[in-house]
Enzyme design. Sequence first.
Site, PDB file in Angstrom:
ATOM      1  N   ASP A  48       0.832  -1.198   0.000  1.00  0.00           N
ATOM      2  CA  ASP A  48       0.000   0.000   0.000  1.00  0.00           C
ATOM      3  C   ASP A  48       0.869   1.252   0.000  1.00  0.00           C
ATOM      4  O   ASP A  48       2.002   1.233   0.502  1.00  0.00           O
ATOM      5  CB  ASP A  48      -0.897   0.020   1.242  1.00  0.00           C
ATOM      6  CG  ASP A  48      -1.983  -1.048   1.199  1.00  0.00           C
ATOM      7  OD1 ASP A  48      -2.350  -1.460   0.087  1.00  0.00           O
ATOM      8  OD2 ASP A  48      -2.444  -1.467   2.273  1.00  0.00           O
ATOM      9  N   TYR A  76       5.730  -8.488   8.732  1.00  0.00           N
ATOM     10  CA  TYR A  76       5.368  -7.078   8.838  1.00  0.00           C
ATOM     11  C   TYR A  76       5.501  -6.608  10.280  1.00  0.00           C
ATOM     12  O   TYR A  76       5.316  -7.378  11.219  1.00  0.00           O
ATOM     13  CB  TYR A  76       3.916  -6.856   8.417  1.00  0.00           C
ATOM     14  CG  TYR A  76       3.597  -7.187   6.980  1.00  0.00           C
ATOM     15  CD1 TYR A  76       3.657  -6.207   5.988  1.00  0.00           C
ATOM     16  CD2 TYR A  76       3.207  -8.472   6.619  1.00  0.00           C
ATOM     17  CE1 TYR A  76       3.347  -6.505   4.672  1.00  0.00           C
ATOM     18  CE2 TYR A  76       2.899  -8.788   5.303  1.00  0.00           C
ATOM     19  CZ  TYR A  76       2.970  -7.801   4.330  1.00  0.00           C
ATOM     20  OH  TYR A  76       2.665  -8.118   3.025  1.00  0.00           O
ATOM     21  N   ASP A  90      -6.835   2.235   7.238  1.00  0.00           N
ATOM     22  CA  ASP A  90      -5.531   2.861   7.482  1.00  0.00           C
ATOM     23  C   ASP A  90      -5.736   4.375   7.455  1.00  0.00           C
ATOM     24  O   ASP A  90      -6.880   4.857   7.525  1.00  0.00           O
ATOM     25  CB  ASP A  90      -4.470   2.385   6.480  1.00  0.00           C
ATOM     26  CG  ASP A  90      -4.781   2.777   5.034  1.00  0.00           C
ATOM     27  OD1 ASP A  90      -5.750   3.544   4.806  1.00  0.00           O
ATOM     28  OD2 ASP A  90      -4.070   2.326   4.115  1.00  0.00           O
ATOM     29  N   ARG A 184      -4.184  -4.475   6.990  1.00  0.00           N
ATOM     30  CA  ARG A 184      -5.245  -3.513   7.297  1.00  0.00           C
ATOM     31  C   ARG A 184      -6.501  -4.234   7.796  1.00  0.00           C
ATOM     32  O   ARG A 184      -7.150  -3.798   8.745  1.00  0.00           O
ATOM     33  CB  ARG A 184      -5.599  -2.693   6.050  1.00  0.00           C
ATOM     34  CG  ARG A 184      -4.548  -1.654   5.681  1.00  0.00           C
ATOM     35  CD  ARG A 184      -4.984  -0.848   4.479  1.00  0.00           C
ATOM     36  NE  ARG A 184      -4.965  -1.633   3.252  1.00  0.00           N
ATOM     37  CZ  ARG A 184      -5.956  -1.678   2.366  1.00  0.00           C
ATOM     38  NH1 ARG A 184      -7.067  -1.013   2.596  1.00  0.00           N
ATOM     39  NH2 ARG A 184      -5.843  -2.378   1.260  1.00  0.00           N
TER      40      ARG A 184
END
Length: 246
Positions: A48, A76, A90, A184
Amino acid sequence: MDFQEGEILCFDKPLTWTSFDVVSKIRWQLTRRLGIKKLKVGHAGTLDPLATGVMVVCTGRATKRIDELQAHVKEYVATLQLGATTPSFDMEMPVDKTYPTGHITEAAVREALTHFLGRIEQVPPAFSACKIDGHRAYDLARKGREVELKPKVLVIDTIELLSFDQTAMQATIRVVCSKGTYIRALARDIGLALDSGAHLIALRRTRVGDIRAEDCMGVEDFPAWLEKVLPKPAGGATEDEQNKNE
């Protein structure tokens, strides 16, 4: 190096850049340096715009390995803002709802995370690249259309709490997961598990397979690196130089 035959490059994607931005920049630098008009360049896994970290880029015939590389386990580090949600899960969109957080403790967060370990089902975000009747979900969502996506099965190998700020109500987690995991959406689901809401305020992909963020080059460093590995353009003058001589 033979970029037309195929090379695999690893970049640390900058904040606000799309994955397409990175591919376009690398393709432009390579075609300009090689003095050619076309070159296959693709990435092995979207990030993203508001995420940073490992992005694997393939050139030439190495693009045939994209599916293989996409299947690698990813790691992550994400920071969640608890007590508030956004339509995109987000910071791309503003907060649309707020929720109570007085009941949330560090112990509660740790307990909630245990529900997401192993094989789980996850509904992708409406603001995602998933396709619905040939259209990208995010295109439909941005037009105000209702988006219904089916749950997907994925695997989370590791999920752990790295830090918890009780005052700011922010939690930073590390996640090791399979292809297709939307962090997300994970933030959304963790918020629900805490009887509250949550959205991402920071996301960094720290590993893809054996490739770690510290092994990657910055996109801004690529031109200088390219000059070192390709001191002279293949075939002599670049296309720009040839045009100047005509």
